[in-house]
Design a protein around this motif. Structure first.
Motif, PDB file in Angstrom:
ATOM      1  N   ASP A   1       0.851  -1.185   0.000  1.00 23.65           N
ATOM      2  CA  ASP A   1       0.000   0.000   0.000  1.00 23.65           C
ATOM      3  C   ASP A   1       0.889   1.238   0.000  1.00 23.65           C
ATOM      4  O   ASP A   1       2.003   1.217   0.545  1.00 23.65           O
ATOM      5  CB  ASP A   1      -0.892   0.018   1.240  1.00 23.65           C
ATOM      6  CG  ASP A   1      -1.871  -1.140   1.281  1.00 23.65           C
ATOM      7  OD1 ASP A   1      -2.318  -1.578   0.210  1.00 23.65           O
ATOM      8  OD2 ASP A   1      -2.184  -1.606   2.389  1.00 23.65           O
ATOM      9  N   GLU A   2       0.388   2.337  -0.560  1.00 30.07           N
ATOM     10  CA  GLU A   2       1.238   3.504  -0.773  1.00 30.07           C
ATOM     11  C   GLU A   2       0.647   4.791  -0.210  1.00 30.07           C
ATOM     12  O   GLU A   2      -0.575   4.989  -0.203  1.00 30.07           O
ATOM     13  CB  GLU A   2       1.469   3.719  -2.279  1.00 30.07           C
ATOM     14  CG  GLU A   2       2.167   2.567  -2.975  1.00 30.07           C
ATOM     15  CD  GLU A   2       2.325   2.782  -4.470  1.00 30.07           C
ATOM     16  OE1 GLU A   2       2.882   1.897  -5.131  1.00 30.07           O
ATOM     17  OE2 GLU A   2       1.877   3.847  -4.983  1.00 30.07           O
ATOM     18  N   LEU A   3       1.552   5.661   0.233  1.00 27.30           N
ATOM     19  CA  LEU A   3       1.260   7.069   0.418  1.00 27.30           C
ATOM     20  C   LEU A   3       2.149   7.804  -0.566  1.00 27.30           C
ATOM     21  O   LEU A   3       3.388   7.679  -0.515  1.00 27.30           O
ATOM     22  CB  LEU A   3       1.559   7.524   1.850  1.00 27.30           C
ATOM     23  CG  LEU A   3       1.429   9.030   2.107  1.00 27.30           C
ATOM     24  CD1 LEU A   3       0.006   9.516   1.891  1.00 27.30           C
ATOM     25  CD2 LEU A   3       1.910   9.394   3.505  1.00 27.30           C
ATOM     26  N   ASN A   4       1.542   8.550  -1.482  1.00 26.53           N
ATOM     27  CA  ASN A   4       2.275   9.210  -2.553  1.00 26.53           C
ATOM     28  C   ASN A   4       2.182  10.726  -2.452  1.00 26.53           C
ATOM     29  O   ASN A   4       1.172  11.271  -2.003  1.00 26.53           O
ATOM     30  CB  ASN A   4       1.713   8.794  -3.923  1.00 26.53           C
ATOM     31  CG  ASN A   4       2.008   7.347  -4.259  1.00 26.53           C
ATOM     32  OD1 ASN A   4       3.154   6.919  -4.222  1.00 26.53           O
ATOM     33  ND2 ASN A   4       0.966   6.584  -4.581  1.00 26.53           N
ATOM     34  N   VAL A   5       3.238  11.391  -2.889  1.00 27.94           N
ATOM     35  CA  VAL A   5       3.195  12.827  -3.169  1.00 27.94           C
ATOM     36  C   VAL A   5       2.908  12.964  -4.666  1.00 27.94           C
ATOM     37  O   VAL A   5       3.689  12.504  -5.495  1.00 27.94           O
ATOM     38  CB  VAL A   5       4.524  13.515  -2.813  1.00 27.94           C
ATOM     39  CG1 VAL A   5       4.517  14.970  -3.278  1.00 27.94           C
ATOM     40  CG2 VAL A   5       4.778  13.448  -1.310  1.00 27.94           C
ATOM     41  N   ILE A   6       1.774  13.554  -4.988  1.00 28.60           N
ATOM     42  CA  ILE A   6       1.330  13.609  -6.387  1.00 28.60           C
ATOM     43  C   ILE A   6       1.853  14.876  -7.056  1.00 28.60           C
ATOM     44  O   ILE A   6       1.657  15.985  -6.564  1.00 28.60           O
ATOM     45  CB  ILE A   6      -0.213  13.564  -6.471  1.00 28.60           C
ATOM     46  CG1 ILE A   6      -0.743  12.282  -5.831  1.00 28.60           C
ATOM     47  CG2 ILE A   6      -0.663  13.674  -7.934  1.00 28.60           C
ATOM     48  CD1 ILE A   6      -0.253  11.003  -6.477  1.00 28.60           C
ATOM     49  N   GLN A   7       2.507  14.661  -8.192  1.00 29.54           N
ATOM     50  CA  GLN A   7       3.030  15.767  -8.986  1.00 29.54           C
ATOM     51  C   GLN A   7       2.418  15.734 -10.382  1.00 29.54           C
ATOM     52  O   GLN A   7       2.164  14.661 -10.942  1.00 29.54           O
ATOM     53  CB  GLN A   7       4.554  15.684  -9.080  1.00 29.54           C
ATOM     54  CG  GLN A   7       5.254  15.793  -7.739  1.00 29.54           C
ATOM     55  CD  GLN A   7       6.763  15.701  -7.867  1.00 29.54           C
ATOM     56  OE1 GLN A   7       7.340  16.254  -8.798  1.00 29.54           O
ATOM     57  NE2 GLN A   7       7.397  15.010  -6.936  1.00 29.54           N
ATOM     58  N   LYS A   8       2.207  16.901 -10.909  1.00 33.50           N
ATOM     59  CA  LYS A   8       1.577  17.088 -12.216  1.00 33.50           C
ATOM     60  C   LYS A   8       2.310  16.317 -13.310  1.00 33.50           C
ATOM     61  O   LYS A   8       3.514  16.435 -13.478  1.00 33.50           O
ATOM     62  CB  LYS A   8       1.578  18.588 -12.532  1.00 33.50           C
ATOM     63  CG  LYS A   8       0.997  19.001 -13.861  1.00 33.50           C
ATOM     64  CD  LYS A   8       1.070  20.515 -13.971  1.00 33.50           C
ATOM     65  CE  LYS A   8       0.547  21.026 -15.286  1.00 33.50           C
ATOM     66  NZ  LYS A   8       0.591  22.518 -15.349  1.00 33.50           N
TER      67      LYS A   8
END
Length: 365
Positions: free
Chosen positions: A242-249
């Motif tokens: 399972d992941e926690l992501n920092v979302i970038q454009k």
């Protein structure tokens, strides 16, 4: 072994197995709950009980709106759960599918727009759509389709929707059990999408005439932004990772070619849980009466825990348990009053519901 002991034992076993791979609110105050219908400890108050598969919540004009997967949009008004639904939608409540995300427009106090994400059946095929509901006196008065024909399935429908600090609507879609769709930029599945509030495509999206903001996602469950505008996303892996992501454009997060990290050309996860905790809702707590300043609050379904994650400039510095022993925790939000609200998910067919489940709770200490 009683139910609570079993749950705590499961929590302890899962928490011990966690592996970290990589290291605005308005002035409206939600009224205090009615004391005749509220019970709980000094730290956690029970706002509402006997909810049916609750999934997401949003705040607006002193009210709390939340979805039930069976197709009901509900509201807590003046601290009391209203018996009648704001809206009853023909949602296909099958495993991961159903009435899922909800978001209130940043200007809700004036336009009373509520956005919902739900699964429906057309012939023998499942689809997801985003609908904009106009609310008046706790009832639906109008509805407009914002986005339709998002691929749906019994599993992996995503469903989280949130307005960002830029005023745009962000939509997390699952791969709908078609792994290849997550890498296909022509598909709406397995993506974070970004739209204007009327459903049109913003001019500054990364791909011309496309709602796609990021790709390579398996099953997004939560979205939130910190005080610097950094976007965080929770995502369920297949059986682990399972992941926690920092979302970038415009970035690609790898699914199905990558889980968490390790493949060149894809974004690595900020956090990876190598035994599934099923991360779900996530919220940023800036400041207020609780001791959670500048933290992410993250719920887990299989883990049965509400976590506090300390973050700085997109990096996680520490993690601790805020709440456990309640069973599955589906959603968390920070109210305009500065307190944290959570929805449990023990009636979703995978938990151990008690006679009062499910619940909407408020953390006040």
């Amino acid at each position: 072994m009683d139910k609570k002991t079993r749950i705590l034992a499961i929590v302890a076993a899962i928490a011990a197995s966690i592996l970290i791979v990589t290291s605005p609110s308005g002035s409206i105050v939600i009224p205090q709950p009615n004391t005749s219908t509220t019970t709980g400890s000094d730290a956690v108050q029970v706002i509402a009980t006997h909810l049916q598969k609750p999934w997401a919540m949003a705040f607006g004009d002193g009210k709390i709106f939340f979805t039930e997967k069976i197709g009901k949009l509900r509201v807590v008004d003046n601290g009391i759960l209203v018996n009648d639904s704001v809206a009853d939608l023909h949602a296909s409540d099958i495993s991961d599918a159903g009435l899922l995300g909800v978001a209130t427009h940043p200007n809700f106090a004036k336009n009373h727009w509520i956005y919902v994400y739900y699964t429906y059946k057309d012939g023998d095929k499942l689809w997801n759509k985003v609908l904009r509901i106009t609310e008046s006196n706790n009832k639906i008065s109008d509805a407009t389709v914002i986005l339709d024909k998002i691929p749906g399935a019994e599993f992996d429908d995503g469903g989280v929707i949130k307005f960002g600090p830029d005023g745009k609507l962000y939509i997390g879609t699952g791969d709908a059990t078609d792994e290849n769709a997550a890498q296909d930029l022509t598909s709406l599945a397995g993506k974070i999408l970004r739209l204007n509030d009327d459903g049109s495509i913003p001019n500054d999206n990364p791909y011309p005439n496309s709602p796609v903001y990021s790709s390579g996602h398996r099953n997004p469950q939560g979205l939130t932004w910190d005080s610097k505008g950094i976007l965080y996303e929770t995502e369920e892996g297949p059986t682990k990772n399972d992941e926690l992501n920092v979302i970038q454009k415009g970035k690609n997060y790898g699914w199905p070619n990558q889980e968490c990290t390790g493949s060149p050309g894809y974004q690595p996860a900020l956090l990876c849980y190598n035994i599934s905790v099923e991360p779900a809702g996530i919220a940023y707590y800036g400041s207020g009466p609780l001791d959670f300043k500048d933290s992410l609050l993250m719920t887990t379904l299989r883990g049965n825990i509400l976590y506090q994650l300390h973050v700085s400039d997109g990096n996680m510095t520490s993690q601790k348990i805020i709440l456990d022993g309640l069973g599955r925790i589906r959603e968390v939000g920070v109210g305009p009053d500065g307190y944290a609200y959570v929805l449990t998910a023990n009636t979703d067919g995978q938990g151990f519901p008690d006679k009062n489940d499910d619940k909407l709770l408020r953390i006040v200490k």
